[in-house]
Scaffold this motif. Structure first.
Motif, PDB file in Angstrom:
ATOM      1  N   ASP A 235      14.259  22.929  68.354  1.00  0.00           N
ATOM      2  CA  ASP A 235      14.932  23.073  69.645  1.00  0.00           C
ATOM      3  C   ASP A 235      14.283  22.157  70.686  1.00  0.00           C
ATOM      4  OD1 ASP A 235      16.274  23.858  71.899  1.00  0.00           O
ATOM      5  OD2 ASP A 235      15.943  26.007  71.611  1.00  0.00           O
ATOM      6  N   LEU A 236      15.006  21.104  71.081  1.00  0.00           N
ATOM      7  CA  LEU A 236      14.520  20.165  72.100  1.00  0.00           C
ATOM      8  C   LEU A 236      15.331  20.265  73.379  1.00  0.00           C
ATOM      9  CD1 LEU A 236      13.946  16.973  69.899  1.00  0.00           C
ATOM     10  CD2 LEU A 236      12.297  18.756  70.508  1.00  0.00           C
ATOM     11  N   ARG A 237      16.080  21.336  73.550  1.00  0.00           N
ATOM     12  CA  ARG A 237      16.881  21.497  74.763  1.00  0.00           C
ATOM     13  C   ARG A 237      15.986  21.628  75.989  1.00  0.00           C
ATOM     14  NH1 ARG A 237      20.447  26.539  73.028  1.00  0.00           N
ATOM     15  NH2 ARG A 237      18.361  27.108  72.260  1.00  0.00           N
ATOM     16  N   ASN A 238      16.392  20.980  77.069  1.00  0.00           N
ATOM     17  CA  ASN A 238      15.660  21.022  78.349  1.00  0.00           C
ATOM     18  C   ASN A 238      14.218  20.538  78.215  1.00  0.00           C
ATOM     19  OD1 ASN A 238      17.927  22.052  79.649  1.00  0.00           O
ATOM     20  ND2 ASN A 238      17.335  24.168  79.247  1.00  0.00           N
ATOM     21  N   ASN A 239      13.957  19.682  77.224  1.00  0.00           N
ATOM     22  CA  ASN A 239      12.637  19.086  77.057  1.00  0.00           C
ATOM     23  C   ASN A 239      12.648  17.724  77.748  1.00  0.00           C
ATOM     24  OD1 ASN A 239      10.447  17.505  76.073  1.00  0.00           O
ATOM     25  ND2 ASN A 239      10.259  18.816  74.291  1.00  0.00           N
ATOM     26  N   PRO A 240      11.895  17.563  78.848  1.00  0.00           N
ATOM     27  CA  PRO A 240      11.972  16.327  79.634  1.00  0.00           C
ATOM     28  C   PRO A 240      11.205  15.154  79.060  1.00  0.00           C
ATOM     29  CG  PRO A 240      10.379  17.798  80.612  1.00  0.00           C
ATOM     30  CD  PRO A 240      10.983  18.549  79.458  1.00  0.00           C
ATOM     31  N   GLY A 241      10.443  15.369  77.976  1.00  0.00           N
ATOM     32  CA  GLY A 241       9.718  14.257  77.370  1.00  0.00           C
ATOM     33  C   GLY A 241       8.224  14.396  77.525  1.00  0.00           C
ATOM     34  N   GLY A 242       7.549  13.266  77.667  1.00  0.00           N
ATOM     35  CA  GLY A 242       6.089  13.270  77.775  1.00  0.00           C
ATOM     36  C   GLY A 242       5.490  12.080  77.056  1.00  0.00           C
ATOM     37  N   LEU A 243       4.481  12.326  76.247  1.00  0.00           N
ATOM     38  CA  LEU A 243       3.710  11.250  75.627  1.00  0.00           C
ATOM     39  C   LEU A 243       4.462  10.619  74.462  1.00  0.00           C
ATOM     40  CD1 LEU A 243       0.191  12.957  75.569  1.00  0.00           C
ATOM     41  CD2 LEU A 243       1.054  11.291  77.220  1.00  0.00           C
ATOM     42  N   LEU A 244       4.516   9.289  74.480  1.00  0.00           N
ATOM     43  CA  LEU A 244       5.200   8.545  73.418  1.00  0.00           C
ATOM     44  C   LEU A 244       4.545   8.787  72.062  1.00  0.00           C
ATOM     45  CD1 LEU A 244       7.212   6.383  72.402  1.00  0.00           C
ATOM     46  CD2 LEU A 244       5.528   4.642  73.093  1.00  0.00           C
ATOM     47  N   ASN A 245       3.213   8.790  72.011  1.00  0.00           N
ATOM     48  CA  ASN A 245       2.545   8.960  70.717  1.00  0.00           C
ATOM     49  C   ASN A 245       2.823  10.326  70.104  1.00  0.00           C
ATOM     50  OD1 ASN A 245       0.925  10.409  72.535  1.00  0.00           O
ATOM     51  ND2 ASN A 245      -0.952   9.952  71.416  1.00  0.00           N
ATOM     52  N   GLN A 246       3.059  11.337  70.942  1.00  0.00           N
ATOM     53  CA  GLN A 246       3.390  12.662  70.420  1.00  0.00           C
ATOM     54  C   GLN A 246       4.821  12.709  69.891  1.00  0.00           C
ATOM     55  OE1 GLN A 246       1.242  15.589  70.200  1.00  0.00           O
ATOM     56  NE2 GLN A 246      -0.146  13.841  70.322  1.00  0.00           N
ATOM     57  N   ALA A 247       5.736  11.992  70.547  1.00  0.00           N
ATOM     58  CA  ALA A 247       7.108  11.906  70.039  1.00  0.00           C
ATOM     59  C   ALA A 247       7.126  11.231  68.675  1.00  0.00           C
ATOM     60  CB  ALA A 247       7.978  11.137  71.020  1.00  0.00           C
TER      61      ALA A 247
END
Length: 438
Positions: A235-247
C-alpha cells in the motif's frame, strides 16, 4: 555607515568573481558572461536602493535569502534555499521524527498544496485531505511566502493550536481547520495479516523503510505460515516519497533482476542507472500495489519499476506525477541549496513528470453498503424442486471451497474498498494458479 560598507564589500566580491569568470572563459562565451556580470550589477544596485530607500530598516540576511529563494522558486516548486536551521529540520525529517502537523506539502499557484496527510497525525485526524489548498495560516495569507517560510509557520510548540484556511475541490467556500501541533513520529512501515495475504503499508521513505519492510515480511510469513501465504498487498497510497535510495531498495526487494530506475540530468552523459540484485522477498507470490493521487516521487519509482517488470498489478487511481530528483548542494556558512538536478525514468524509459502513473486496474475509493433483500428467492423456495442428492443431512450442500473476502466482524461494512478489491485480486490469482496445476 556599516551597512553601506557591507554593500560595497559584497559588490566588490561579486565584481572580482565576475571579472575573473570573464577573463577565464573561452572567447565564444565572453558575451554571455558579460551579460551575467551586468545583471549581477543590476542585482547589487537594486539591493542598495532597497536598503537606502525602503520605509523601514531591512534585515540584510533575510533580504538576501529571500532573493535566493526567489531565484529558486522561479525554477520549480521543489527547489529552495535551506538555512542551517532548515537543514537541521530536514535531517530530522529523514530520521523519521519531527514536530508539526503531519502533512507533506508543495506550492501551487501561490498556495500551499497538501500532497498528503501522514497517517495517525494531527492533520490526518483533523480531516486534511490530499489536494487541499492552504490559503491562510492563522489568518495570514500564504501568498507571497516561500514553501520554506510557510512550513516554518506551520511548525511550532507542541500542544499549540494553528488555524489553517482550506480550499477544497467540491466545497463552495473556504473553511477553517484547527489543528493542535504534536511530535510527529513517522513509522514508515506498518503491516498486518489479511487472512492469508500480507498487507504492508509504507507511509514514507526514510532511513528505516527497507529494514522495516523486510522485518514486516518476515513477521507476516511466520504469522500466516510459509505454505499458507498467498500474496502481498503493498500500500503506497498517500505516500509523498522521500529518499531515492530507499525507493530503489524497496523495488529491489521484489525484483530478481533488471533496471529499477534511471536518472538523467542536464547533459547527455549525466545518466545514472540503478539495477536490481537477485532475491525476491515475496518469492514469486502475486503482488498488488495500491496507489492514488497522494502517491508521489519515491512511491512512483517503486510503482513504476514493479509495473514495468510485470512484477505487480497496480490498483487504485492515478499517482501524483512528481518525476524529478533534488540534490542537496553545500553553500558557505552551513547553508545549502535543495536543487532539482535530474528527472527520473521508469525501466521502460517513461517520465511520469506531471502525468503520473496510471494503475492497471482503476479502483476509485468508495463506501460499501450491504443491501439486505428480504424478498430474495432461490431454487430452494420453489415448489416441486429437485432435492440435492448430496445433502449433508441438515439441508445444506457441501462447501464449494471458493475463496472470497472474509466477512467483516460484527457485520460492519468494510472500511477500505480499494484494499478489499486488492485482496479479491490476490485470491483470484491464487485460485487461477491452483486450477492451472490440476
Amino acid at each position: 555607515m556599516m551597512k553601506r560598507t557591507t554593500v560595497a564589500a559584497v559588490m566588490s566580491a561579486v565584481m572580482i568573481a565576475s571579472v575573473s569568470m570573464v577573463a577565464c572563459a573561452p572567447a565564444r562565451a565572453q558575451d554571455q558572461d558579460r551579460e551575467v556580470y551586468r545583471l549581477l550589477e543590476l542585482l547589487g544596485d537594486a539591493l542598495a536602493k532597497i536598503r537606502s530607500n525602503y520605509v523601514e530598516d531591512v534585515d540584510d540576511k533575510k533580504l538576501i535569502e529571500a532573493g535566493i529563494n526567489g531565484m529558486l522558486s522561479s525554477l520549480d516548486p521543489h527547489s529552495n534555499f535551506l538555512s542551517p536551521e532548515r537543514v537541521k529540520q530536514m535531517e530530522v525529517d529523514i530520521r523519521g521524527e519531527f514536530g508539526g502537523l503531519g502533512i507533506e506539502v508543495t506550492m501551487e499557484n501561490g498556495f500551499v498544496k497538501v500532497v498528503t496527510p501522514i497517517d495517525d497525525t494531527p492533520a490526518a485526524r483533523a480531516g486534511v485531505r490530499p489536494g487541499d489548498l492552504i490559503s491562510h495560516i492563522d489568518g495570514e495569507p500564504v501568498l507571497g511566502l516561500s514553501l520554506t517560510e510557510a512550513v516554518k509557520k506551520m511548525r511550532g510548540r507542541v500542544g499549540s493550536d494553528i488555524v489553517l484556511t482550506m480550499i477544497r475541490e467540491g466545497e463552495a467556500e473556504p473553511f477553517d481547520i484547527t489543528i493542535t501541533r504534536d511530535i510527529i513520529t513517522v513509522q514508515s512501515v506498518r503491516s498486518r495479516a489479511e487472512g492469508n495475504v500480507a498487507y504492508i503499508r509504507i507511509t514514507s521513505f526514510n532511513e528505516q523503510t527497507e529494514s522495516g519492510l523486510r522485518s514486516a515480511m518476515d513477521t507476516l510469513r511466520a504469522e500466516i505460515g510459509e505454505d499458507q501465504l498467498r500474496g502481498v498487498v503493498l500500500d503506497l497510497r498517500n505516500n509523498p516519497g522521500g529518499l531515492l535510495n530507499q525507493a530503489i531498495a524497496v523495488s529491489d526487494a521484489f525484483l530478481e533482476r533488471g533496471e529499477i530506475v534511471s536518472t538523467r540530468g542536464r547533459g547527455d552523459d549525466n545518466i545514472e542507472r540503478y539495477n536490481a540484485k537477485s532475491g525476491d522477498i515475496a518469492t514469486g507470490l502475486p503482488v498488488i500495489v495500491l496507489i492514488n493521487g497522494g502517491s508521489a516521487s519515491a512511491s512512483e519509482i517503486v510503482a513504476g519499476a514493479l509495473k514495468d517488470h510485470n512484477r505487480a498489478i497496480l490498483m487504485g487511481t492515478k499517482s501524483f506525477g512528481k518525476g524529478s530528483v533534488q540534490s542537496i548542494i553545500q553553500l558557505q556558512g552551513g547553508n545549502r541549496l535543495k536543487l532539482t538536478t535530474s528527472r527520473y525514468y521508469t525501466p521502460s524509459g517513461t517520465s511520469i513528470q506531471a502525468t503520473g502513473i496510471l494503475p492497471d486496474i482503476e479502483v476509485p475509493q468508495a463506501t460499501l453498503e450491504i443491501i439486505d433483500n428480504p424478498n430474495a428467492r432461490s431454487e430452494a423456495d420453489l415448489r416441486n424442486r429437485l432435492e440435492n442428492d448430496t445433502d449433508n443431512g441438515d439441508g445444506s450442500a457441501p462447501d464449494a471451497g471458493q475463496p472470497g473476502a472474509a466477512a467483516p466482524e460484527g457485520g460492519e461494512t468494510p472500511p477500505d474498498y480499494q484494499l478489499q478489491r486488492a485482496l479479491d485480486a490476490i485470491r483470484a490469482i491464487d485460485l487461477a494458479r491452483a486450477g492451472s496445476l490440476k
